[in-house]
Design an enzyme around this catalytic site. Structure first.
Site, PDB file in Angstrom:
ATOM      1  N   HIS A 166       4.401 -32.137   8.267  1.00 30.40           N
ATOM      2  CA  HIS A 166       4.156 -30.221   7.759  1.00 30.40           C
ATOM      3  C   HIS A 166       3.731 -30.937   6.700  1.00 30.40           C
ATOM      4  O   HIS A 166       2.257 -30.181   6.665  1.00 30.40           O
ATOM      5  CB  HIS A 166       5.282 -29.928   7.851  1.00 30.40           C
ATOM      6  CG  HIS A 166       6.975 -29.977   9.191  1.00 30.40           C
ATOM      7  ND1 HIS A 166       6.300 -29.397  10.277  1.00 30.40           N
ATOM      8  CD2 HIS A 166       7.656 -31.088   9.087  1.00 30.40           C
ATOM      9  CE1 HIS A 166       7.401 -29.452  10.995  1.00 30.40           C
ATOM     10  NE2 HIS A 166       7.747 -30.467  10.774  1.00 30.40           N
TER      11      HIS A 166
ATOM     12  N   CYS B  44       2.507  -3.549   3.762  1.00 22.99           N
ATOM     13  CA  CYS B  44       1.623  -2.561   3.812  1.00 22.99           C
ATOM     14  C   CYS B  44       2.059  -1.937   5.789  1.00 22.99           C
ATOM     15  O   CYS B  44       3.182  -2.151   5.646  1.00 22.99           O
ATOM     16  CB  CYS B  44       0.263  -2.679   4.655  1.00 22.99           C
ATOM     17  SG  CYS B  44      -0.536  -4.115   5.764  1.00 22.99           S
TER      18      CYS B  44
ATOM     19  N   ASP C 185       1.034  -1.231   0.101  1.00 23.75           N
ATOM     20  CA  ASP C 185       0.357   0.077  -0.120  1.00 23.75           C
ATOM     21  C   ASP C 185       1.133   1.320  -0.189  1.00 23.75           C
ATOM     22  O   ASP C 185       2.062   1.186  -0.300  1.00 23.75           O
ATOM     23  CB  ASP C 185      -1.033  -0.387   1.179  1.00 23.75           C
ATOM     24  CG  ASP C 185      -0.154   0.070   2.718  1.00 23.75           C
ATOM     25  OD1 ASP C 185       1.116   0.352   2.665  1.00 23.75           O
ATOM     26  OD2 ASP C 185      -1.280  -0.201   3.693  1.00 23.75           O
TER      27      ASP C 185
ATOM     28  N   THR D  44       2.144  -2.322   8.458  1.00 26.27           N
ATOM     29  CA  THR D  44       2.360  -3.579   9.852  1.00 26.27           C
ATOM     30  C   THR D  44       2.494  -5.187   8.905  1.00 26.27           C
ATOM     31  O   THR D  44       3.043  -5.608   9.814  1.00 26.27           O
ATOM     32  CB  THR D  44       1.009  -4.067  11.020  1.00 26.27           C
ATOM     33  OG1 THR D  44      -0.181  -4.576  10.113  1.00 26.27           O
ATOM     34  CG2 THR D  44       0.936  -2.718  12.033  1.00 26.27           C
TER      35      THR D  44
ATOM     36  N   HIS E  52       7.820 -24.950   7.356  1.00 18.32           N
ATOM     37  CA  HIS E  52       7.090 -25.768   7.694  1.00 18.32           C
ATOM     38  C   HIS E  52       4.842 -25.619   7.579  1.00 18.32           C
ATOM     39  O   HIS E  52       4.527 -26.866   7.754  1.00 18.32           O
ATOM     40  CB  HIS E  52       6.638 -25.695   9.241  1.00 18.32           C
ATOM     41  CG  HIS E  52       7.830 -25.951  10.345  1.00 18.32           C
ATOM     42  ND1 HIS E  52       8.072 -26.182  11.202  1.00 18.32           N
ATOM     43  CD2 HIS E  52       9.184 -27.360   9.336  1.00 18.32           C
ATOM     44  CE1 HIS E  52       9.260 -26.791  11.596  1.00 18.32           C
ATOM     45  NE2 HIS E  52       9.699 -27.351  11.047  1.00 18.32           N
TER      46      HIS E  52
END
Ligand code: RB5
Length: 148
Positions: free
Chosen positions: A134, A66, A8, A68, A99
């Site tokens: 996994h 973005c 963003d 965060t 994993h």
């Protein structure tokens, strides 16, 4: 490998620097926006674009940024088949491939510095999915999407 980049308005400069960094390493980088730091955009749009590009086979993996890393990864994870992981350090970035077989790495331009972001990309793109137990766990994630 083709890699889709999306961000963003908070992460235009970081995305540009990381695309240059990955291009120098031999990756083919595709820019899904945003393109202008002065124009506010809604992070779900770029998260969806990169996630759909992966499902469509246009690119193999994705990098989403973005403020965060959280909102853009939440949006990407709404696209069926996508596993997008927010990682602010290299250990988690490596493990989410080994994993979780994540196809998208996400982080925050307001959280990590440019050099740490490069280390995160090195860890993510240097890792290989381990399969085995996994794979069974990743399949359980897929089953949730399919209501199995
Ligand atoms: C934009 O201000 C900010 O909300 C966005 O970049 C992101 O951090 C959302 O999760």
């Amino acid at each position: 490998m083709k890699v889709g980049f999306g961000c963003d308005h908070t992460a235009i400069d970081l995305k540009k620097e990381l695309m240059e960094y990955m291009t120098e390493k031999g990756y083919e980088c595709v820019d899904y926006g945003a393109y202008d730091a002065k124009v506010r955009v809604d992070y779900p749009d770029q998260g969806q674009k990169v996630a759909e590009a992966i499902i469509a086979g246009e690119v193999e993996k994705g990098v989403l940024i973005c403020g965060t890393g959280i909102g853009i990864s939440l949006a990407a994870n709404k696209v069926p088949g996508i596993r997008a992981a927010v990682c602010s350090e290299p250990y988690s970035a490596e493990m989410t491939v080994r994993h979780n077989n994540a196809q998208i790495i996400a982080f925050g331009a307001r959280v990590v510095g440019n050099e740490l972001a490069k280390k995160i990309l090195d860890a993510f793109f240097g890792a290989i999915f381990e399969g085995g137990r996994h794979a069974e766990r990743v399949q359980k994630i897929c089953n949730i999407e399919e209501n199995i």
